[in-house]
Write an enzyme that holds these catalytic residues in place. Structure first.
Site, mmCIF file in Angstrom:
data_model
loop_
_atom_site.group_PDB
_atom_site.id
_atom_site.type_symbol
_atom_site.label_atom_id
_atom_site.label_comp_id
_atom_site.label_asym_id
_atom_site.label_seq_id
_atom_site.Cartn_x
_atom_site.Cartn_y
_atom_site.Cartn_z
ATOM 1 N N THR A 1 0.837 -1.204 0.000
ATOM 2 C CA THR A 1 0.000 0.000 0.000
ATOM 3 C C THR A 1 0.875 1.259 0.000
ATOM 4 O OG1 THR A 1 -0.239 0.091 2.412
ATOM 5 C CG2 THR A 1 -1.923 -1.140 1.188
ATOM 6 N N MET B 1 10.777 -6.797 4.569
ATOM 7 C CA MET B 1 11.004 -7.455 5.845
ATOM 8 C C MET B 1 12.285 -8.301 5.875
ATOM 9 S SD MET B 1 8.890 -5.963 7.471
ATOM 10 C CE MET B 1 7.349 -5.703 8.303
ATOM 11 N N ASN C 1 13.320 4.395 5.193
ATOM 12 C CA ASN C 1 12.436 3.330 5.681
ATOM 13 C C ASN C 1 11.255 3.966 6.394
ATOM 14 O OD1 ASN C 1 11.609 0.636 6.369
ATOM 15 N ND2 ASN C 1 12.400 0.963 8.445
ATOM 16 N N HIS D 1 8.325 3.098 9.409
ATOM 17 C CA HIS D 1 8.030 2.153 10.482
ATOM 18 C C HIS D 1 6.743 2.590 11.190
ATOM 19 C CE1 HIS D 1 8.894 -1.063 13.226
ATOM 20 N NE2 HIS D 1 8.656 -0.249 14.238
#
Ligand code: GAR
Length: 200
Positions: free
Chosen positions: A12, A89, A106, A108
């Site tokens: 997404t 991952m 990244n 998170h």
């Protein structure tokens, strides 16, 4: 500027980034999607969005380093300037991080440095937190770690379900990640030690 997105799952965030580029919000070319999972739904999204999608099977390599070297030469061949991790991952090797130093972002789903690692939303919810959030950061050699670009909190309301919280986190991710990438592309991010200054 050429960008590659690395993803392992649903994709997404990948889709939000591609759409932001298509409407000119991010002025860069989202050149390719790299996945380490053959059945990652992100690949279906890439096909629909017309982005080149490459699956690299970790099982074809005898070590993490060899796998990372292969991705890294692909990225160099494709003249990629920025690597965007969106639910990728896998732990990147120091070799990879050094090769693309200060050029890997990244996202998170927590307020780092809290809840690093997997299932961050679930752990914040299960831990009874009153707030959690989203962090976009440059990647260093530790997992979910590195200078923070953008971070925003989300209040966990009384009676809220995990599903509702997840939806709120993802909605915020789809706003913050395109913004962070836009700032990078416009050369407005300056890393000073552990801090990232945002210029105008
Ligand atoms: C996102 O919530 C992202 O923050 C998380 O994986 C999800 C991927 O969703 N990443 C991590 O937990 C990194 N440690 P998506 O595939 O729908 O973009």
């Amino acid at each position: 500027m050429n960008i590659a997105v690395l993803a392992s799952g649903n994709g997404t965030n990948f889709e939000a980034i591609v759409k932001a580029a298509k409407r000119g919000y991010i002025r860069a070319n989202i050149k390719l999607l790299i996945t380490d999972k053959k059945d990652a739904y992100a690949r279906t999204r890439a096909k629909k969005l017309g982005v080149q999608d490459i699956f690299i099977n970790p099982k074809d390599f005898y070590s993490r380093l060899e796998f990372d070297k292969s991705i890294s030469s692909l990225l160099k061949r494709e003249k990629i300037n920025l690597v965007v991790l969106a639910g990728f991952m896998r732990i990147l090797s120091p070799y990879f991080v050094r090769t693309f130093k200060n050029r890997i972002l990244n996202i998170h789903p927590a307020l780092l440095p809290a809840f690093r690692g997997e299932r961050a939303i679930e752990r914040a919810f299960g831990g009874g937190c009153k707030a959690t959030g989203v962090t976009v950061h440059f990647v260093d050699e530790s997992v979910d770690h590195g200078p923070i670009v953008l971070q925003e909190a989300i209040i966990i309301k009384e009676g809220e379900t995990l599903k509702e919280l997840e939806a709120k986190v993802h909605k915020l991710e789809h706003e913050l990640y395109p913004l962070a990438i836009k700032l990078y592309v416009e050369n407005r991010l300056k890393i000073k030690g552990r801090r990232v200054a945002i210029g105008c």
